[in-house]
Design an enzyme around this catalytic site. Structure first.
Site, PDB file in Angstrom:
ATOM      1  N   GLY A 233       0.414  -1.162   0.000  1.00  0.00           N
ATOM      2  CA  GLY A 233       0.225   0.064  -0.021  1.00  0.00           C
ATOM      3  C   GLY A 233       1.047   1.306   0.228  1.00  0.00           C
ATOM      4  O   GLY A 233       0.380   2.209  -0.931  1.00  0.00           O
ATOM      5  N   PHE A 234       1.758   1.518   0.974  1.00  0.00           N
ATOM      6  CA  PHE A 234       2.714   2.647   1.476  1.00  0.00           C
ATOM      7  C   PHE A 234       1.887   3.723   0.849  1.00  0.00           C
ATOM      8  O   PHE A 234       2.565   4.818   0.737  1.00  0.00           O
ATOM      9  CB  PHE A 234       3.335   2.438   0.246  1.00  0.00           C
ATOM     10  CG  PHE A 234       3.819   1.114  -0.120  1.00  0.00           C
ATOM     11  CD1 PHE A 234       5.268   0.489   1.269  1.00  0.00           C
ATOM     12  CD2 PHE A 234       4.106   0.199  -1.431  1.00  0.00           C
ATOM     13  CE1 PHE A 234       5.895  -0.876   1.310  1.00  0.00           C
ATOM     14  CE2 PHE A 234       4.909  -0.841  -1.960  1.00  0.00           C
ATOM     15  CZ  PHE A 234       5.480  -1.176  -0.725  1.00  0.00           C
ATOM     16  N   LEU A 623       7.088  -7.776  18.338  1.00  0.00           N
ATOM     17  CA  LEU A 623       6.501  -8.961  18.335  1.00  0.00           C
ATOM     18  C   LEU A 623       6.800 -10.435  17.609  1.00  0.00           C
ATOM     19  O   LEU A 623       6.611 -11.473  17.523  1.00  0.00           O
ATOM     20  CB  LEU A 623       4.989  -8.704  17.916  1.00  0.00           C
ATOM     21  CG  LEU A 623       4.320  -7.369  18.354  1.00  0.00           C
ATOM     22  CD1 LEU A 623       2.571  -7.423  17.839  1.00  0.00           C
ATOM     23  CD2 LEU A 623       4.350  -7.871  19.692  1.00  0.00           C
ATOM     24  N   ASN A 624       7.848  -9.826  16.099  1.00  0.00           N
ATOM     25  CA  ASN A 624       7.904 -10.831  15.544  1.00  0.00           C
ATOM     26  C   ASN A 624       9.939 -10.807  14.845  1.00  0.00           C
ATOM     27  O   ASN A 624      10.021  -9.255  13.944  1.00  0.00           O
ATOM     28  CB  ASN A 624       6.796 -11.145  14.448  1.00  0.00           C
ATOM     29  CG  ASN A 624       7.690 -12.243  13.669  1.00  0.00           C
ATOM     30  OD1 ASN A 624       8.830 -12.143  13.111  1.00  0.00           O
ATOM     31  ND2 ASN A 624       6.661 -13.260  13.054  1.00  0.00           N
ATOM     32  N   LYS A 694       6.099  -0.050  19.408  1.00  0.00           N
ATOM     33  CA  LYS A 694       5.916   1.188  18.427  1.00  0.00           C
ATOM     34  C   LYS A 694       5.402   0.759  17.072  1.00  0.00           C
ATOM     35  O   LYS A 694       6.528   0.055  16.719  1.00  0.00           O
ATOM     36  CB  LYS A 694       6.897   1.811  19.126  1.00  0.00           C
ATOM     37  CG  LYS A 694       7.173   2.118  19.983  1.00  0.00           C
ATOM     38  CD  LYS A 694       8.812   3.566  20.393  1.00  0.00           C
ATOM     39  CE  LYS A 694       8.614   3.523  21.802  1.00  0.00           C
ATOM     40  NZ  LYS A 694      10.317   4.114  21.764  1.00  0.00           N
ATOM     41  N   GLY A 697       6.688   0.182  10.650  1.00  0.00           N
ATOM     42  CA  GLY A 697       6.324   0.506   9.258  1.00  0.00           C
ATOM     43  C   GLY A 697       6.977   1.747   8.330  1.00  0.00           C
ATOM     44  O   GLY A 697       7.911   0.985   7.671  1.00  0.00           O
ATOM     45  N   GLU A 698       7.580   3.206   9.269  1.00  0.00           N
ATOM     46  CA  GLU A 698       7.607   4.321   8.420  1.00  0.00           C
ATOM     47  C   GLU A 698       8.891   4.397   9.308  1.00  0.00           C
ATOM     48  O   GLU A 698      10.039   5.469   8.217  1.00  0.00           O
ATOM     49  CB  GLU A 698       6.803   5.136   8.684  1.00  0.00           C
ATOM     50  CG  GLU A 698       4.852   4.471   8.382  1.00  0.00           C
ATOM     51  CD  GLU A 698       4.597   5.230   8.142  1.00  0.00           C
ATOM     52  OE1 GLU A 698       3.332   5.102   9.184  1.00  0.00           O
ATOM     53  OE2 GLU A 698       3.669   5.992   7.347  1.00  0.00           O
TER      54      GLU A 698
HETATM   55 MO1  MOS Z   1       0.831   4.988   5.592  1.00  0.00          MO
HETATM   56  S1  MOS Z   1       1.842   6.065   4.389  1.00  0.00           S
HETATM   57  O1  MOS Z   1       0.996   6.316   6.424  1.00  0.00           O
HETATM   58  O2  MOS Z   1       0.000   4.208   4.147  1.00  0.00           O
END
Ligand code: MOS
Length: 732
Positions: A233-234, A623-624, A694, A697-698
């Site tokens: 998605g990003f 978590l993993n 926390k 991903g970003e």
């Molecule tokens: Mo992220 S850019 O908040 O999908």
């Protein structure tokens, strides 16, 4: 403990064997195919359509134009919902805007007919390039949805800057970038009376449900959104962009289920992009490196206001990352004739921290100071903007552990001071930070006589590992082996969960899963205490344990099938919601990291090769270990793309994107990516949420571009302030 272990992705086998069904892959009887017709001008009005030729083509079911498109309840929709025109009027805002939808019984026939739709326009004045529209820069009206003003100031940064002995006053720019997930946007829509079902590639099934219900004027419970697998998605699948709505509109018009899949080229016109930014940075420091003044003025590209508003919040990290008494930031938007921008991985921070952390590198050079030492000299012990303690902050550990692994100490300070044969060698570093976001989420768990717990939440797995880590959380909470836990997501029939954006899925949904499992255990204990055959009447929950599907109490144990049988039940079920409390009033919640890059630049050709990346992160409890590392590798790779490759090119004359494909829009390939070493600094942040996690991903995207740019400076002595860094920049 199952949490923390490097458990393989539970959806991995399904994906690599092709059995995981993505939005476009649901087989439906009588499926028709929709194709978009797009504007060939950048501004103006549609005068007329000539659809006779197209209509005469075999298999054509409908040609929907603004002349006859069903009216949508756009007035009731929030501006997030109407992210571009939905064939409700004839104004053209940008080149590539949807102007009609052609539906036919096969995709080929729809494509053929769409190519035969003729559109007559009255062309208007278009400004397609942000740098030519800076005079139109405007103050955002809905910055952070009105939660705060777009500007902030503490102290007197201008006065402090004027008298600071060491100063940096520079401008950085970042280009338009497109997300390019592997799976393009795709929707299948089916109406049964007033009930709508959509299979759609989305980061937020719940938002899609609300948006579609609002636009079509039906009750939300009459809209079902299904999205079990999402191929990345990003950010571009965060909002419900027009193609999903147009698929549902087309299905209503032709009275059949309709599939609409964007082409790769349409992924550049139809679901947002990271806007271009121009950022003015001023840093002032004393001779010891103490920051005296910071000013960060950000401008970001916007579409025309009629499409809504999106602001790239570039300067938020500047407010909180360093202990500086005098800081001012501002955000402005610049309207052009392009589509609406949107979130793209680490929106705000990715662009903004590139500028801030490049400027910090420039300041370190001016001070003849080690870049890490400069950051430590300005380490913020509390959040200096909100004036609150951090819930936890292990950034010092990130610097130390990252530097040790990277062997930062081998770096000699001067540019062009390290060589390896014909290669100039450069080492660079940068700080990363990203808010630890959490939203309300719900989950439900059902335990049956087979001893298997089925946990459900209306969340998403956009390739990140949600399926896997939520099962791990549930297994630990229920003391069940992982094989006895099934986790289901991606269906609005499950309890509501937030959009998978802002790195919030794990911090939001894992507490809900944990709470639902705790509620289920409590229900089992109640049942066991009430069951006359246990002899536990009068016992309390603390006298009991639930392990491997057995309730264990004073002198005896009882299995779940026995408990259920005694009450003639097939299963026991519990649901729980978990949401943020007042922790944000008391604390500032952020994840942190220190990122390092080593580059080699060919002395003669200017070829830039990355040879090593190290990232050390404080992402709370992990978590993993395996899916976490995948997130870190992915984020760093995305950041390398930003540093060295990605740029959407627009033809100024026509406003058309000229590299709308992944051959000419450069993204890093495996050969461009060096060994990436990652460290997750030990932490467990129970203030942020009860699981201690926390979002991550970003975060690993945030410091990557600056670390590379700083390494390129160290190798070559050339400071590149305009991304991406290209060979011609270092040959100058
Ligand atoms: Mo992220 S850019 O908040 O999908």
């Amino acid at each position: 403990m199952i949490v923390g272990q490097p458990v393989d992705r539970r959806d991995g086998r399904m994906k690599v064997t092709g059995r995981a069904r993505y939005a476009a892959e649901f087989p439906l009887q009588g499926l028709a195919h929709a194709v978009l017709v797009q504007s060939t001008i950048a501004a103006g009005t549609i005068l007329s359509f000539d659809t006779a030729d197209a209509k005469g083509q075999p298999g054509v079911l409908a040609i929907i134009t603004p002349d006859d498109a069903p009216r949508l309840q756009t007035k009731k929709a929030s501006q997030q919902m109407v992210t571009a025109p939905l064939l409700q009027d004839k104004d053209i805002i940008y080149n590539g805007q949807h102007v009609a939808v052609v539906v036919a019984d096969t995709l080929d026939r729809a494509l053929e007919a769409a190519a035969r739709v003729r559109v007559q326009y009255r062309q208007g004045e278009a400004v397609t390039i942000m740098d030519q529209a800076l005079g139109q820069a405007a103050v955002p009206k809905h910055f952070r949805n009105g939660a705060r003003p777009p500007d902030s100031q503490r102290g007197d940064p201008d006065a402090a800057f004027a008298t600071a002995p060491v100063k940096i006053d520079v401008t950085y720019t970042t280009p338009v970038e497109h997300h390019n997930p592997m799976e393009p946007h795709a929707t299948i829509a089916m109406w049964q009376g007033d009930r709508l079902t959509v299979w759609t590639a989305t980061q937020g099934i719940s938002g899609a449900q609300t948006t579609l219900a609002t636009l079509f004027g039906v009750e939300p419970q009459n809209v079902r959104v299904v999205s079990p697998y999402v191929g990345g998605g990003f950010g571009c699948k965060g909002n419900t962009w027009p193609p999903a709505t147009l698929a549902a509109m087309a299905a209503r018009v032709v009275g059949r289920p309709v599939k609409l899949v964007l082409t790769r080229a349409q992924m550049y016109t139809s679901n947002g992009y990271r806007p271009r930014t121009i950022q003015k940075l001023k840093l002032g420091a004393d001779q010891t490196g103490k920051l005296l003044a910071m000013r960060h003025d950000g401008f970001s590209q916007m579409s025309q206001p009629v499409l809504g508003e999106f602001v790239e919040p570039v300067a938020l990290a500047t407010e909180m990352l360093y202990a500086c008494p005098n800081v001012a930031v501002s955000h402005r938007i610049v309207p052009v004739n392009q589509g609406l921008p949107t979130y793209m991985r680490a929106p705000g921070e990715a662009s903004g921290v590139f500028a801030l952390e490049s400027a910090m590198d420039e300041l370190a050079i001016a001070l003849k100071m080690d870049p890490i030492a400069l950051r430590l000299a300005n380490y913020a012990e509390i959040d200096p903007h909100e004036n609150k303690p951090f819930s936890s902050k292990k950034l010092r550990e990130c610097y130390a552990q990252g530097a040790a692994k990277f062997e930062w100490s081998r770096r000699t300070p001067g540019p062009r001071s390290m060589r390896d044969g014909r290669w100039l060698v450069g080492l660079g570093m940068a700080t990363a930070t990203y808010p630890n976001n959490r939203r309300a989420a719900s989950a439900r768990v059902r335990l049956g006589t087979d001893g298997v717990a089925i946990v459900q939440s209306g969340t998403q797995d956009i390739g990140t590992g949600t399926y896997t880590v939520m099962a791990q959380v549930a297994a630990d909470e229920l003391h069940l082996p992982l094989s006895h836990v099934r986790f289901e997501l991606g269906d609005t029939r499950y309890p509501k969960a937030p959009v998978s954006g802002g790195s919030s899925t794990v911090p939001s949904v894992s507490p809900a899963v944990q709470a639902a499992c705790a509620a289920l255990r409590a229900r089992l204990f109640d049942m066991a205490i009430a069951d006359p055959r246990t002899g536990w009447s009068g016992a309390s929950h603390s006298d009991l344990r639930f392990e491997n599907g057995v309730v264990i109490g004073p002198d005896r144990r009882i299995t779940v099938p026995q408990l259920l049988a005694h009450q003639n039940l097939a299963f026991v079920e519990a649901e729980a919601e978990s949401k943020p409390g007042d922790e944000k009033n008391e604390h500032s919640l952020h994840a942190f990291g220190a990122q390092f890059a080593e580059v080699r630049v060919d002395l003669e050709t200017g070829e830039i090769r990355l040879t090593r990346c190290v990232g050390a992160f404080d992402a709370g409890r992990v978590l993993n270990a395996k899916t976490a590392r995948s997130q870190l590798i992915g984020g760093i790779t995305y950041g390398i793309g930003m540093a060295l490759f990605e740029k959407t090119e627009v033809d100024a004359e026509t406003g058309r994107i000229v590299n709308a494909n992944i051959a000419e829009y450069l993204v890093p390939v495996n050969a461009d990516i060096p060994p990436i070493e990652t460290i997750l600094v030990a932490n467990d942040d129970r203030i942020g949420n009860p699981v201690g996690v926390k979002g991550m991903g970003e975060l690993p995207m945030v410091g990557a571009a600056a670390a590379v740019a700083n390494a390129v400076w160290h190798a070559t002595g050339v400071r590149v302030r305009d991304l991406p860094i290209r060979i011609e920049d270092v040959l100058a």
